[in-house]
Design an enzyme around this catalytic site. Structure first.
Site, PDB file in Angstrom:
ATOM      1  N   GLU A  75       0.843  -1.419  -0.297  1.00 24.83           N
ATOM      2  CA  GLU A  75      -0.142  -0.005   0.407  1.00 24.83           C
ATOM      3  C   GLU A  75       0.696   1.035   0.076  1.00 24.83           C
ATOM      4  O   GLU A  75       0.326   2.211  -0.566  1.00 24.83           O
ATOM      5  CB  GLU A  75      -0.895   0.302   1.256  1.00 24.83           C
ATOM      6  CG  GLU A  75      -1.620  -0.886   1.396  1.00 24.83           C
ATOM      7  CD  GLU A  75      -2.578  -1.302   0.119  1.00 24.83           C
ATOM      8  OE1 GLU A  75      -2.920   0.647  -0.753  1.00 24.83           O
ATOM      9  OE2 GLU A  75      -3.866  -2.188  -0.573  1.00 24.83           O
TER      10      GLU A  75
ATOM     11  N   TYR B 170      -6.877   5.968   4.483  1.00 20.37           N
ATOM     12  CA  TYR B 170      -6.889   4.579   3.548  1.00 20.37           C
ATOM     13  C   TYR B 170      -6.249   3.492   3.357  1.00 20.37           C
ATOM     14  O   TYR B 170      -6.782   2.292   3.600  1.00 20.37           O
ATOM     15  CB  TYR B 170      -6.602   5.034   1.380  1.00 20.37           C
ATOM     16  CG  TYR B 170      -5.609   4.757   0.879  1.00 20.37           C
ATOM     17  CD1 TYR B 170      -6.592   3.789   0.119  1.00 20.37           C
ATOM     18  CD2 TYR B 170      -4.668   4.194   0.989  1.00 20.37           C
ATOM     19  CE1 TYR B 170      -6.856   3.099  -0.890  1.00 20.37           C
ATOM     20  CE2 TYR B 170      -4.226   3.706  -0.159  1.00 20.37           C
ATOM     21  CZ  TYR B 170      -5.200   2.122  -0.710  1.00 20.37           C
ATOM     22  OH  TYR B 170      -4.661   1.531  -1.480  1.00 20.37           O
TER      23      TYR B 170
ATOM     24  N   ASP C 188      -9.750   5.787  -2.277  1.00 24.03           N
ATOM     25  CA  ASP C 188      -8.423   6.060  -2.828  1.00 24.03           C
ATOM     26  C   ASP C 188      -8.786   6.771  -4.540  1.00 24.03           C
ATOM     27  O   ASP C 188     -10.392   6.544  -4.210  1.00 24.03           O
ATOM     28  CB  ASP C 188      -7.279   5.275  -3.139  1.00 24.03           C
ATOM     29  CG  ASP C 188      -7.747   4.249  -3.964  1.00 24.03           C
ATOM     30  OD1 ASP C 188      -9.609   3.814  -4.547  1.00 24.03           O
ATOM     31  OD2 ASP C 188      -6.955   3.497  -4.761  1.00 24.03           O
TER      32      ASP C 188
ATOM     33  N   CYS D  41     -25.151   2.197 -14.223  1.00 23.16           N
ATOM     34  CA  CYS D  41     -24.129   3.177 -14.379  1.00 23.16           C
ATOM     35  C   CYS D  41     -24.784   4.658 -14.787  1.00 23.16           C
ATOM     36  O   CYS D  41     -24.576   5.005 -15.514  1.00 23.16           O
ATOM     37  CB  CYS D  41     -22.977   3.427 -14.738  1.00 23.16           C
ATOM     38  SG  CYS D  41     -21.475   5.008 -14.944  1.00 23.16           S
TER      39      CYS D  41
END
Ligand code: SF4
Length: 364
Positions: A36, A119, A137, A207
């Protein structure tokens, strides 16, 4: 709002299409944390080699915590954002000293580790410990903004709160780790910033951005961060078998890295102005013999214009405090910012066929 459709469409897609990366084959918090940190601001194809090198050099967090900072910076070289590398070491020490070498299975305790924000803490908590913490993120902002047609600016406090709340609402509590990784993976491989692959998207029929033709405008950002322009004048002063360097200190970019002695100016300098600045720094006897640049170097919020001034010092001159003579042989042991790395790739003796590079007449 019922949100089961989200994870129901997303998880099977993820399990079939995820990129098999080594940190996805483990639930070891150390390795996942490392990935990460490395992958913030870095592409996976570039970050993978760094991750492998770190894991090979420091197989456990104990090994990392015991490593010298210079060695870590050296291994990090080329990734930029060097504060992340320094934080890596600080956090490793915290885990060893305060948690007996084990990452805490708690979001707040993870956030107290140096360099670990919401995060990264959420990623570790959900992937390694199955805790229902949503990860948000850049990829997640993009996916959620487009699917829900949400135009709240993602660079505002209200936007950050709103998207985190939405991500929390969508999170599958039974599979928080896979769910978070699935949203990020969709953003990284399908719902990309430019030309998203809507034909391959498992959420295409929900969407809103696709239906309303708003893909290009989402996610929305209110204002761009201001960019600072800086002028770095580097002094390339070769000595018999090497070069003078100094180590960057203080709260600024590239802290702890090595570079040529630097004179920063608020505007570009000509040769005579530069000669005056050099005289103030190392005395009037240094002579400029060549100039190279400016070389433009882009950072996230800064533009650096680097000019390299080759100077000759009289033999008996005493260099200022902090300058260190480094032999060409030992240069590679020093962690260098990218701009220095590029400079030395061209301007060190072996890259010029052994010729002495800087013996031109003075310039004025
Ligand atoms: S349909 Fe297209 S724009 Fe919408 S989430 Fe999927 S990839 Fe992104």
């Amino acid at each position: 709002m019922s949100t089961a459709w989200f994870t129901k469409a997303l998880l099977p897609w993820y399990r079939e299409h995820y990129r098999p990366l080594p940190w996805r084959e483990t639930r070891d918090p150390y390795r996942i944390w490392l990935s990460e940190v490395i992958l913030q601001q870095t592409r996976v194809d570039q970050g993978l080699a760094y991750w492998e090198r770190f894991v090979a050099r420091y197989p456990t967090i104990m090994d990392l915590a015991a490593a010298p900072e210079g060695e870590i910076l050296r291994l990090w070289q080329g990734l930029g954002y060097y504060s992340r590398a320094r934080n890596l070491l600080s956090a490793a020490k915290q885990v060893v000293q305060d948690h007996g070498g084990h990452f805490p299975a708690d979001h707040a305790a993870l956030c107290s580790l140096k360099g670990v924000g919401d995060y990264t803490a959420s990623a570790i908590a959900s992937i390694c410990f199955d805790l229902p913490e949503p990860v948000v993120d850049g990829n997640v902002y993009r996916v959620l903004a487009r699917i829900f047609g949400n135009g709240t600016p993602i660079d505002s406090t209200a936007g950050r709160k709103e998207f985190r709340a939405l991500a929390a609402q969508l999170l599958d509590p039974k599979h928080p780790g896979d769910h978070n990784q699935a949203v990020m993976e969709l953003g990284a491989t399908v719902c990309t910033p430019q030309k998203p692959l809507c034909g391959q998207c498992p959420l295409a029929n929900k969407c809103i951005a696709r239906k309303a033709d708003r893909i290009a405008e989402l996610p929305y950002k209110a204002g761009k961060t201001k960019t600072r322009t800086r002028h770095f004048n580097y002094l390339h002063i070769a000595v018999e078998d090497g070069i003078y360097l100094h180590k960057r200190e203080g709260r600024d970019i590239w802290q702890g890295l090595w570079e040529l002695p630097l004179i920063e100016s608020d505007r570009p300098l000509g040769a005579s102005a530069m000669a005056k600045r050099i005289a103030l720094t190392i005395g009037p006897t240094a002579v400029i013999t060549a100039k190279h640049g400016p070389v433009k170097h882009l950072l996230s919020h800064q533009v650096i214009f680097a000019v390299f001034w080759t100077c000759v010092l009289p033999k008996k001159a005493r260099p200022p405090k902090g300058w260190v003579r480094v032999s060409w042989k030992k240069l590679d042991r020093h962690a260098l910012p990218r701009v220095m790395e590029c400079h030395f790739q061209e301007h060190r003796p072996e890259s010029r066929g052994g010729r002495k590079p800087y013996l031109r007449p003075p310039i004025h």
